[in-house]
Scaffold this motif. Sequence first.
Motif, PDB file in Angstrom:
ATOM      1  N   ASN A 151       3.935  -7.891   1.497  1.00  0.00           N
ATOM      2  CA  ASN A 151       2.939  -8.355   0.516  1.00  0.00           C
ATOM      3  C   ASN A 151       3.618  -8.931  -0.721  1.00  0.00           C
ATOM      4  O   ASN A 151       3.650  -8.264  -1.774  1.00  0.00           O
ATOM      5  N   GLY A 160      -6.438   0.345  -0.847  1.00  0.00           N
ATOM      6  CA  GLY A 160      -5.186   1.092  -0.720  1.00  0.00           C
ATOM      7  C   GLY A 160      -5.326   2.381   0.075  1.00  0.00           C
ATOM      8  O   GLY A 160      -6.366   2.683   0.672  1.00  0.00           O
ATOM      9  N   TYR A 177       2.967   1.609  -3.308  1.00  0.00           N
ATOM     10  CA  TYR A 177       2.101   2.086  -4.398  1.00  0.00           C
ATOM     11  C   TYR A 177       1.829   3.578  -4.216  1.00  0.00           C
ATOM     12  O   TYR A 177       1.861   4.354  -5.168  1.00  0.00           O
ATOM     13  N   VAL A 228      -8.904  -4.498  -7.676  1.00  0.00           N
ATOM     14  CA  VAL A 228      -7.974  -3.883  -8.620  1.00  0.00           C
ATOM     15  C   VAL A 228      -6.584  -3.839  -7.993  1.00  0.00           C
ATOM     16  O   VAL A 228      -6.406  -3.284  -6.904  1.00  0.00           O
ATOM     17  N   TRP A 229      -5.620  -4.482  -8.680  1.00  0.00           N
ATOM     18  CA  TRP A 229      -4.214  -4.569  -8.223  1.00  0.00           C
ATOM     19  C   TRP A 229      -4.167  -5.220  -6.841  1.00  0.00           C
ATOM     20  O   TRP A 229      -3.466  -4.768  -5.954  1.00  0.00           O
ATOM     21  N   ALA A 265       0.846  -1.203   0.000  1.00  0.00           N
ATOM     22  CA  ALA A 265       0.000   0.000   0.000  1.00  0.00           C
ATOM     23  C   ALA A 265       0.879   1.250   0.000  1.00  0.00           C
ATOM     24  O   ALA A 265       0.643   2.193  -0.762  1.00  0.00           O
ATOM     25  N   THR A 294      -6.274  -4.712   4.125  1.00  0.00           N
ATOM     26  CA  THR A 294      -5.623  -5.322   5.286  1.00  0.00           C
ATOM     27  C   THR A 294      -4.630  -4.366   5.919  1.00  0.00           C
ATOM     28  O   THR A 294      -4.188  -4.587   7.052  1.00  0.00           O
ATOM     29  N   ASN A 297      -2.845   1.716 -14.091  1.00  0.00           N
ATOM     30  CA  ASN A 297      -3.777   0.913 -13.301  1.00  0.00           C
ATOM     31  C   ASN A 297      -4.828   1.806 -12.648  1.00  0.00           C
ATOM     32  O   ASN A 297      -6.021   1.502 -12.664  1.00  0.00           O
ATOM     33  N   PHE A 352      -1.747 -10.566  -4.752  1.00  0.00           N
ATOM     34  CA  PHE A 352      -1.210 -10.790  -3.406  1.00  0.00           C
ATOM     35  C   PHE A 352      -1.750 -12.100  -2.815  1.00  0.00           C
ATOM     36  O   PHE A 352      -1.356 -12.483  -1.714  1.00  0.00           O
ATOM     37  N   CYS A 365      -9.237 -12.883   1.477  1.00  0.00           N
ATOM     38  CA  CYS A 365      -9.247 -14.354   1.454  1.00  0.00           C
ATOM     39  C   CYS A 365     -10.276 -14.926   2.420  1.00  0.00           C
ATOM     40  O   CYS A 365     -10.469 -16.142   2.472  1.00  0.00           O
ATOM     41  N   ILE A 409     -12.244  -3.799  -2.740  1.00  0.00           N
ATOM     42  CA  ILE A 409     -11.392  -4.617  -1.866  1.00  0.00           C
ATOM     43  C   ILE A 409      -9.932  -4.505  -2.316  1.00  0.00           C
ATOM     44  O   ILE A 409      -9.613  -4.689  -3.489  1.00  0.00           O
TER      45      ILE A 409
HETATM   46  C1  LIG Z   1      -1.562  -1.265  -4.534  1.00  0.00           C
HETATM   47  S1  LIG Z   1      -3.003  -1.125  -3.632  1.00  0.00           S
HETATM   48  C2  LIG Z   1      -4.254  -0.920  -4.867  1.00  0.00           C
HETATM   49  C3  LIG Z   1      -5.153   0.221  -4.577  1.00  0.00           C
HETATM   50  C4  LIG Z   1      -6.313   0.378  -5.547  1.00  0.00           C
HETATM   51  N1  LIG Z   1      -7.117  -0.840  -5.622  1.00  0.00           N
HETATM   52  C5  LIG Z   1      -5.831   0.733  -6.911  1.00  0.00           C
HETATM   53  O1  LIG Z   1      -5.802  -0.149  -7.777  1.00  0.00           O
HETATM   54  O2  LIG Z   1      -5.442   1.873  -7.149  1.00  0.00           O
HETATM   55  C6  LIG Z   1      -3.258  -2.840  -3.177  1.00  0.00           C
HETATM   56  C7  LIG Z   1      -3.845  -2.954  -1.814  1.00  0.00           C
HETATM   57  O3  LIG Z   1      -4.221  -4.310  -1.588  1.00  0.00           O
HETATM   58  C8  LIG Z   1      -4.095  -4.522  -0.197  1.00  0.00           C
HETATM   59  N2  LIG Z   1      -4.126  -5.978   0.062  1.00  0.00           N
HETATM   60  C9  LIG Z   1      -3.135  -6.886  -0.128  1.00  0.00           C
HETATM   61  N3  LIG Z   1      -3.552  -8.122   0.225  1.00  0.00           N
HETATM   62  C10 LIG Z   1      -4.843  -7.984   0.653  1.00  0.00           C
HETATM   63  C11 LIG Z   1      -5.822  -8.894   1.158  1.00  0.00           C
HETATM   64  N4  LIG Z   1      -5.536 -10.203   1.309  1.00  0.00           N
HETATM   65  N5  LIG Z   1      -7.035  -8.413   1.504  1.00  0.00           N
HETATM   66  C12 LIG Z   1      -7.319  -7.085   1.383  1.00  0.00           C
HETATM   67  N6  LIG Z   1      -6.425  -6.171   0.914  1.00  0.00           N
HETATM   68  C13 LIG Z   1      -5.215  -6.612   0.554  1.00  0.00           C
HETATM   69  C14 LIG Z   1      -2.789  -3.852   0.144  1.00  0.00           C
HETATM   70  O4  LIG Z   1      -2.707  -3.566   1.520  1.00  0.00           O
HETATM   71  C15 LIG Z   1      -2.871  -2.598  -0.717  1.00  0.00           C
HETATM   72  O5  LIG Z   1      -3.376  -1.507  -0.006  1.00  0.00           O
END
Ligand SMILES: C[S@@+](CC[C@H](N)C(=O)[O-])C[C@H]1O[C@@H](n2cnc3c(N)ncnc32)[C@H](O)[C@@H]1O
Length: 267
Positions: free
Chosen positions: A214, A82, A23, A159-160, A20, A107, A57, A164, A133, A79
């Motif tokens: 992550n 970020g 990014y 999205v993105w 997070a 998370t 993205n 993980f 999950c 979900i």
């Molecule tokens: C890079 S950000 C993407 C933000 C936004 N969705 C975008 O595309 O601009 C990815 C986010 O996914 C979260 N993440 C990673 N694994 C996760 C999980 N198992 N459940 C929920 N969030 C998760 C990370 O903490 C991070 O904030």
Amino acid sequence: MTPNLNWVPHEVDIDTPSAARMYDYLLSGSHNFAPDRALADMFDQALPGSRDIARLNRAFLRRAVLFLVESGIRQFLDIGSGIPTAGNVHQTARRVAADSRVVYVDTDPIAVAHSQLMLADDPQALAIKADLCEPESILYAPQVRGLLDFSQPIGLLMVWVLHFVPIARDAVGILRRYRDALVPDSYLAVSHFTADSRPAEMAAMVKVMKRSANPIHLRTRAQIVELFAGFDMVEPGVVATALWRPEGPVGNDADRTEVLAGVGRKP
Ligand SMILES: C[S@@+](CC[C@H](N)C(=O)[O-])C[C@H]1O[C@@H](n2cnc3c(N)ncnc32)[C@H](O)[C@@H]1O
């Protein structure tokens, strides 16, 4: 100078880089620390162009939300949302449909704390800390059910984030549980790093992310298409982010094929 860390929730480990915050840094945000920036710079060395990849993205997310609003969606479950930055889902959606409601899920404690701060005076949006999950912990959370009406279509945004989820965690099976909770005419939007593009650089990037909280797990295009099982793909299907319903000429952005994106409708 000692940094002002008042905005950091006490449970945050600021020494271990998080996706997070990395990014956020790649998108020129300010909610990141030296270890996040150092690893994000290594990420960019391994996968040159990563800032463009992140920007494209984010642009896909915006276009997907606008498409869903045009398709009648007024409630979103975002979900892996970020750290809030420019163009958050509720802001994008409400430019067209002021009554849009949004639940943000992540998370990462910093992402959730900042989202909650941003939404403190907003009765139509909220943020919770939960793990994608564990679908039932999100789908049946009283706060979520209090804001979203599951008898009406919902726009589910992942999205993105699904990269993980380790391959062994059966992302397809997890998504099935979300799909089963949605009524027909709901939508799923996904973007995901693919193993099919620039394999050597991708492998180097995956190695870098092993040092973060992550780690990233690549999927092939075929595996990403499989995530949409039970949804009808919206045109143009699963494509590079820049090529998903672009609003104008994409130029060199078409060469950025590292992250694939798509939208599906539940029939
Ligand atoms: C890079 S950000 C993407 C933000 C936004 N969705 C975008 O595309 O601009 C990815 C986010 O996914 C979260 N993440 C990673 N694994 C996760 C999980 N198992 N459940 C929920 N969030 C998760 C990370 O903490 C991070 O904030």
